[in-house]
Design a protein around this motif. Structure first.
Motif, short mmCIF file in Angstrom:
data_model
loop_
_atom_site.label_atom_id
_atom_site.label_comp_id
_atom_site.label_asym_id
_atom_site.label_seq_id
_atom_site.Cartn_x
_atom_site.Cartn_y
_atom_site.Cartn_z
N ASN A 172 0.89 -1.22 0.26
CA ASN A 172 0.00 -0.05 0.11
C ASN A 172 0.87 1.23 -0.14
O ASN A 172 0.46 2.24 -0.69
CB ASN A 172 -0.91 0.04 1.33
N GLN A 173 2.06 1.17 0.79
CA GLN A 173 2.79 2.19 0.70
C GLN A 173 3.99 2.39 -0.23
O GLN A 173 4.15 3.31 -1.07
CB GLN A 173 3.70 2.31 2.21
N ARG A 174 4.79 1.35 -0.56
CA ARG A 174 5.62 1.34 -1.61
C ARG A 174 5.76 -0.06 -2.19
O ARG A 174 6.35 -0.79 -1.94
CB ARG A 174 6.91 1.42 -0.86
N PRO A 175 5.15 -0.08 -3.49
CA PRO A 175 4.61 -1.35 -4.03
C PRO A 175 5.94 -1.96 -4.92
O PRO A 175 5.79 -1.95 -6.18
CB PRO A 175 3.40 -1.32 -5.05
N ILE A 176 7.11 -1.76 -4.52
CA ILE A 176 8.41 -2.17 -5.04
C ILE A 176 9.07 -3.29 -4.48
O ILE A 176 9.15 -3.31 -3.36
CB ILE A 176 9.41 -0.95 -4.93
N ALA A 177 9.70 -4.23 -5.11
CA ALA A 177 10.22 -5.40 -4.99
C ALA A 177 11.63 -5.30 -5.47
O ALA A 177 11.90 -4.73 -6.45
CB ALA A 177 9.80 -6.87 -5.54
N VAL A 178 12.56 -5.83 -4.62
CA VAL A 178 14.11 -5.65 -5.23
C VAL A 178 14.49 -7.11 -5.18
O VAL A 178 14.29 -7.84 -4.00
CB VAL A 178 14.82 -4.86 -4.28
N VAL A 179 14.98 -7.47 -6.11
CA VAL A 179 15.20 -8.94 -6.32
C VAL A 179 16.90 -9.13 -6.67
O VAL A 179 17.10 -9.09 -7.82
CB VAL A 179 14.55 -9.67 -7.41
N PRO A 180 17.62 -9.68 -5.78
CA PRO A 180 19.18 -9.80 -6.26
C PRO A 180 19.31 -11.23 -7.18
O PRO A 180 18.67 -12.27 -6.51
CB PRO A 180 19.90 -9.86 -4.76
N TRP A 181 19.91 -11.19 -7.94
CA TRP A 181 20.26 -12.45 -8.61
C TRP A 181 21.87 -12.54 -8.71
O TRP A 181 22.55 -11.69 -9.09
CB TRP A 181 19.86 -12.09 -9.95
N GLY A 182 22.30 -14.01 -8.65
CA GLY A 182 23.77 -14.23 -8.52
C GLY A 182 24.12 -15.57 -9.40
O GLY A 182 23.32 -16.14 -10.18
N ALA A 183 25.19 -16.04 -9.16
CA ALA A 183 25.76 -17.04 -9.84
C ALA A 183 26.72 -17.84 -8.98
O ALA A 183 27.48 -16.98 -8.05
CB ALA A 183 26.49 -16.92 -11.13
N LEU A 184 27.22 -19.06 -9.25
CA LEU A 184 28.11 -19.78 -8.58
C LEU A 184 29.31 -20.04 -9.74
O LEU A 184 29.18 -20.90 -10.53
CB LEU A 184 27.90 -21.02 -7.76
N GLU A 185 30.18 -19.12 -9.83
CA GLU A 185 31.00 -19.21 -11.20
C GLU A 185 32.56 -18.73 -10.78
O GLU A 185 32.89 -17.84 -9.99
CB GLU A 185 30.43 -17.81 -12.15
N TRP A 186 33.26 -19.44 -11.58
CA TRP A 186 34.83 -19.27 -11.41
C TRP A 186 35.14 -18.05 -11.60
O TRP A 186 34.76 -17.28 -12.54
CB TRP A 186 35.51 -20.38 -12.21
#
Length: 263
Positions: free
Chosen positions: A20-34
């Motif tokens: 209702n106040q701040r309809p924002i999602a923050v989604v972090p995305w990563g990897a398991l990489e050399w």
């Protein structure tokens, strides 16, 4: 960190209040990489998660757990890649699900930015935005600055970010002295990581955070949609040469051919 609302820890009433106040999602995305002998396998996700926490706190947004599902991690026996078809489906369902939940803006921060991963992410974000439930702002932590030299691999700028965020995990002494070996030995694509400092890492992260916050506020206000579409078009165009030279059947095949030539 204050004002940090973690999706996994919210109950329905609390989540409804945030929407209702701040309809924002923050989604972090990563990897398991050399990332060579000097950096950890999880660098992409560690940087994305730390940056996402800062952005979520600044925007008073809801922070989702980190996801480690990379398309075409750098070819190495200890890298873990997920097939393109699977990641496409995850992005589609995740973005649709967050839109259905009531988020109007989704900031997807990908610390992994292999060529195929970047192209597919831009396509997924553009397609989900066009569906209309939510606007998707998807990029690397430094991507909105649009300075290609910053998007290295295991080089100065990835190392600088880690030095600013998790200096305990950087082992530059393992690179020794003198000229660096080739990328097949140390994974470095870009400037020498031994030039990196925590101070420049903190400075570039602060600049990037400002850029993300500015984009987010404008998009939440219903502005800059055409600029966002243009941003995704520029990103796809920046990989035209890679696609022309290496993409003959799949991103999985393309990364192998590119890496063979990079050595």
């Amino acid at each position: 960190m204050t004002n940090l609302y973690r999706y996994a820890e919210l109950n329905p009433e609390a989540l409804a209040g945030r929407l209702n106040q701040r309809p924002i999602a923050v989604v972090p995305w990563g990897a398991l990489e050399w990332h060579g002998p000097h950096l950890p396998f999880g660098l992409d996700g560690l940087v994305a998660e730390a940056f996402a926490e800062r952005l979520a706190a600044r925007l008073e947004a809801v922070l989702l757990p980190s996801t480690y599902l990379p398309i075409t991690a750098l070819p190495h026996p200890q890298s873990i890649s997920i097939h393109t078809d699977h990641v496409r489906g995850v992005w589609r369902d995740l973005l649709r699900g967050l839109g259905k939940a009531g988020f109007r803006l989704i900031c997807l921060i990908s610390g992994h930015y292999a060529q195929g991963h970047e192209i597919e992410l831009a396509e997924a974000a553009a397609a989900a935005t066009d569906e209309g439930a939510a606007t998707i702002l998807a990029a690397t932590p430094l991507g909105l600055l649009e300075r290609p030299a910053l998007l290295d691999h295991a080089g100065r700028w990835e190392t600088a970010q880690l030095l600013a965020l998790r200096p305990d995990l950087a082992r530059l002494d393992r690179l020794g002295d003198g000229p660096l070996p080739g990328p097949h030995d140390v994974a470095v694509l870009g400037e020498d990581p031994r030039r990196a400092t925590a101070e420049e890492g903190e400075a570039i992260l602060a600049e990037a955070l400002d850029a993300w916050a500015t984009w987010a506020e404008r998009l939440l206000a219903g502005e800059a949609l055409d600029e966002l579409r243009a941003l995704y078009a520029r990103r796809r165009a920046s990989y035209e040469d890679y696609v022309r030279r290496f993409h003959r059947s799949s991103w999985e095949q393309a990364i192998l051919d590119w890496w063979a030539e990079a050595g």
